[in-house]
Every structure is written in structure tokens, then in C-alpha cells.
Design an enzyme around this catalytic site. Structure first.
Site, PDB file in Angstrom:
ATOM      1  N   HIS A 109      11.252  -1.059  -8.132  1.00  0.00           N
ATOM      2  CA  HIS A 109      10.348   0.066  -7.867  1.00  0.00           C
ATOM      3  C   HIS A 109      10.472   1.086  -9.004  1.00  0.00           C
ATOM      4  CE1 HIS A 109       8.589   3.603  -6.018  1.00  0.00           C
ATOM      5  NE2 HIS A 109       7.993   2.783  -5.177  1.00  0.00           N
ATOM      6  N   GLU A 179       2.032  -1.331  -8.773  1.00  0.00           N
ATOM      7  CA  GLU A 179       2.121   0.053  -8.327  1.00  0.00           C
ATOM      8  C   GLU A 179       2.077   0.984  -9.541  1.00  0.00           C
ATOM      9  OE1 GLU A 179       3.950   0.274  -4.178  1.00  0.00           O
ATOM     10  OE2 GLU A 179       5.556   0.509  -5.616  1.00  0.00           O
TER      11      GLU A 179
HETATM   12  C1  PEP Z   1       5.406   3.556  -3.311  1.00  0.00           C
HETATM   13  O1  PEP Z   1       6.053   4.493  -3.777  1.00  0.00           O
HETATM   14  O2  PEP Z   1       5.778   2.376  -3.455  1.00  0.00           O
HETATM   15  C2  PEP Z   1       4.180   3.837  -2.573  1.00  0.00           C
HETATM   16  C3  PEP Z   1       3.355   2.846  -2.341  1.00  0.00           C
HETATM   17  O3  PEP Z   1       4.037   5.136  -2.187  1.00  0.00           O
HETATM   18  P1  PEP Z   1       2.761   5.868  -1.588  1.00  0.00           P
HETATM   19  O4  PEP Z   1       1.978   4.895  -0.753  1.00  0.00           O
HETATM   20  O5  PEP Z   1       3.317   6.989  -0.784  1.00  0.00           O
HETATM   21  O6  PEP Z   1       1.976   6.338  -2.771  1.00  0.00           O
END
Ligand code: PEP
Length: 264
Positions: A109, A179
Site C-alpha cells: 500500500h 490505487e
Molecule cells: C486506500 O487507501 O487504499 C483507499 C482505497 O482509501 P479510500 O477509499 O479511503 O480513498
């Protein structure tokens, strides 16, 4: 949509992954209350959807017990060490995570890469460890705002995923979560579908037929989930804030169910 490994064009995806990580939130009691409510609503599963919940490690065993070790809602850990055991104070190994019920190991992450020195090298070691023990690595990748602004998203994520999975035994059992760093968390902004399309196109072309699924994560909410699931190459969603209240997660599962039912 999944892309066939033989290059023979798109195939229908097997199921839509909808998962959440609680990050460093919730006590054991809060996590268990969430799991109980989830079980009472979707205990038998959600047609066409593969749900998963990644609570804090302190609550993993109890949450897994509520949801069922073999149940339709999988559980996981937010990080695990690459060694099976040893003098690694503060770490949890993959066998320990499995012992507490984890079927998924989140790896790489961007918060761990930024704050805890996670590198492409350690991410790869962790992916190998998860696969060696029969768990599913959930490999997070994503570019910074600067890389996004200069149009480098696709190259960036391809490099990260190759560093972690190229040539690794069992990589076809891994999940990838795209992400973008500029989209996740409190300071993130929700993307327009066309902003995440280039990275997903690149990931689908290179990895679509070689991993178990490519998910999108970052400021997903019940309001934008359907359109984000509609981006070609998106096999599911990985969600933070919007799923921390169980009602939010249930709404996202319902979106996944509807989309799966529509054959998307
Ligand atoms: C994350 O940090 O992996 C994430 C998906 O956060 P959010 O949905 O809160 O943006």
C-alpha cells in the site's frame, strides 16, 4: 473485463471483487459488530461478487470466526513479513496471519511505501511469501500526482507490478489493486473514469490474463462505484473510508451484485 492470456480478446470476468481495509481503525468490538451485521445481511454470499474485509490484525481471528474461515466473505491482513518466523519485532508472518484466518495479504500500500520503507524488493518478497503459503497477495500499486500529471500512470504501475510478480511462482493467484496516490485517503480526490482508464488499460493488457483480478481503489463511494466498475479492465473495487460503516460496504456490494447481474 478480463483479457485472455492467449490474446484472443476479452472474456467475461468470473466475479467482481469488492473489498475493504479498515486501516488502523476500529477496536475488536467494533470490528466484530461490523462482521456480525455483514454476516446477517450477506452471510450466504452475494451473487457474482467476491467480498473481502481486512480488519486490523488485532481483530482478524474474531472477525474470521464471525464470517467463517471458509465463508463467502474472505478476511485478510494489511501487511505481513516475508520470513515465516524469527527475530522481527513488531512484525506478523504469513503463517501467523493464516493461523488467524487470513486468506488475503495486502502488500505494498502506498502508505506503507511512504511511511514504512516498503520497497519494490520487500513487496516482491512478501508476495512470494503469501503465495508460498497458499494465500492471495493483494498487491497495491499506483502513481503520484506528478507522475499522473505527466501521463506516466501506465508505465509506473507496470513497473511496480513487474517488480513484484514477474517470474514469481503462482502469480496467477495474486490480485492487483491500482490505487493512484492522488486518489486515496483524506487528501485524495475521486477520479473521473477516464483518469484511471490508461493505467487499467495497461494493466489489463499486460496482467489481465496473468493474475486473478485487477481492482481499482481510491475515493470509491456508493456514488461513483458503478461508473468506476464500468472502466475496461476493472475487476473490482478496493475501498477505504466509504466502507468503514457497514451500510456503506453493503451499498457497494449491492452495486457489484447489480453489475454482475447485468453481465458486465
Ligand atoms: C486506500 O487507501 O487504499 C483507499 C482505497 O482509501 P479510500 O477509499 O479511503 O480513498
Amino acid at each position: 473485463m478480463r483479457v485472455r492470456a492467449d490474446g484472443g480478446g476479452p472474456v467475461t470476468r468470473a466475479a467482481i471483487w469488492i473489498g475493504t481495509s479498515f486501516k488502523m481503525n476500529k477496536t475488536r468490538a467494533q470490528s466484530v459488530a461490523y462482521a456480525r451485521r455483514l454476516r446477517s445481511e450477506v452471510g450466504g454470499g452475494v451473487p457474482g461478487v467476491r467480498p473481502f474485509v481486512i480488519p486490523p490484525a488485532t481483530a482478524l481471528a474474531e472477525v474470521t470466526e464471525v464470517l467463517g474461515a471458509e465463508g463467502p466473505v474472505m478476511t485478510g491482513v494489511q501487511n505481513a513479513h516475508w520470513e515465516d518466523a524469527g527475530a522481527w519485532t513488531g512484525e506478523i508472518s504469513v503463517p501467523q496471519a493464516a493461523d488467524a484466518g487470513a486468506r488475503i495479504v495486502e502488500i505494498g500500500h502506498s502508505e506503507r511505501r511512504e511511511h514504512f520503507g516498503e520497497t519494490d524488493h520487500t513487496v516482491r518478497l512478501k508476495a512470494e511469501a503469501a503465495l508460498r503459503h497458499g494465500l492471495t497477495p493483494l498487491l497495491c500499486c499506483g502513481e503520484s500526482a506528478e507522475v499522473f500529471a505527466r501521463g506516466g500512470s501506465g508505465d509506473h504501475v507496470l513497473r511496480q507490478v513487474a517488480a513484484a510478480l514477474e517470474g514469481v511462482d503462482g502469480a496467477e493467484r495474486a490480485l492487483v489493486a491500482y490505487e493512484p496516490v492522488w486518489a486515496i485517503g483524506e487528501r485524495g480526490r475521486a477520479p473521473r473514469p477516464e483518469e484511471i482508464a490508461p493505467a487499467h488499460e495497461a494493466l489489463a493488457a499486460e496482467w489481465g490474463g496473468r493474475v486473478a483480478g485487477v481492482l481499482y481503489g481510491g475515493s470509491v463511494s456508493p456514488d461513483n462505484a458503478d461508473e468506476l466498475l464500468g472502466v475496461p479492465g476493472v475487476d473490482g473495487l478496493f475501498v477505504g473510508r466509504a466502507a468503514w460503516e457497514v451500510e456503506g460496504y453493503l451499498a457497494l456490494l449491492e452495486t457489484g451484485r447489480r453489475r454482475a447481474g447485468a453481465g458486465a
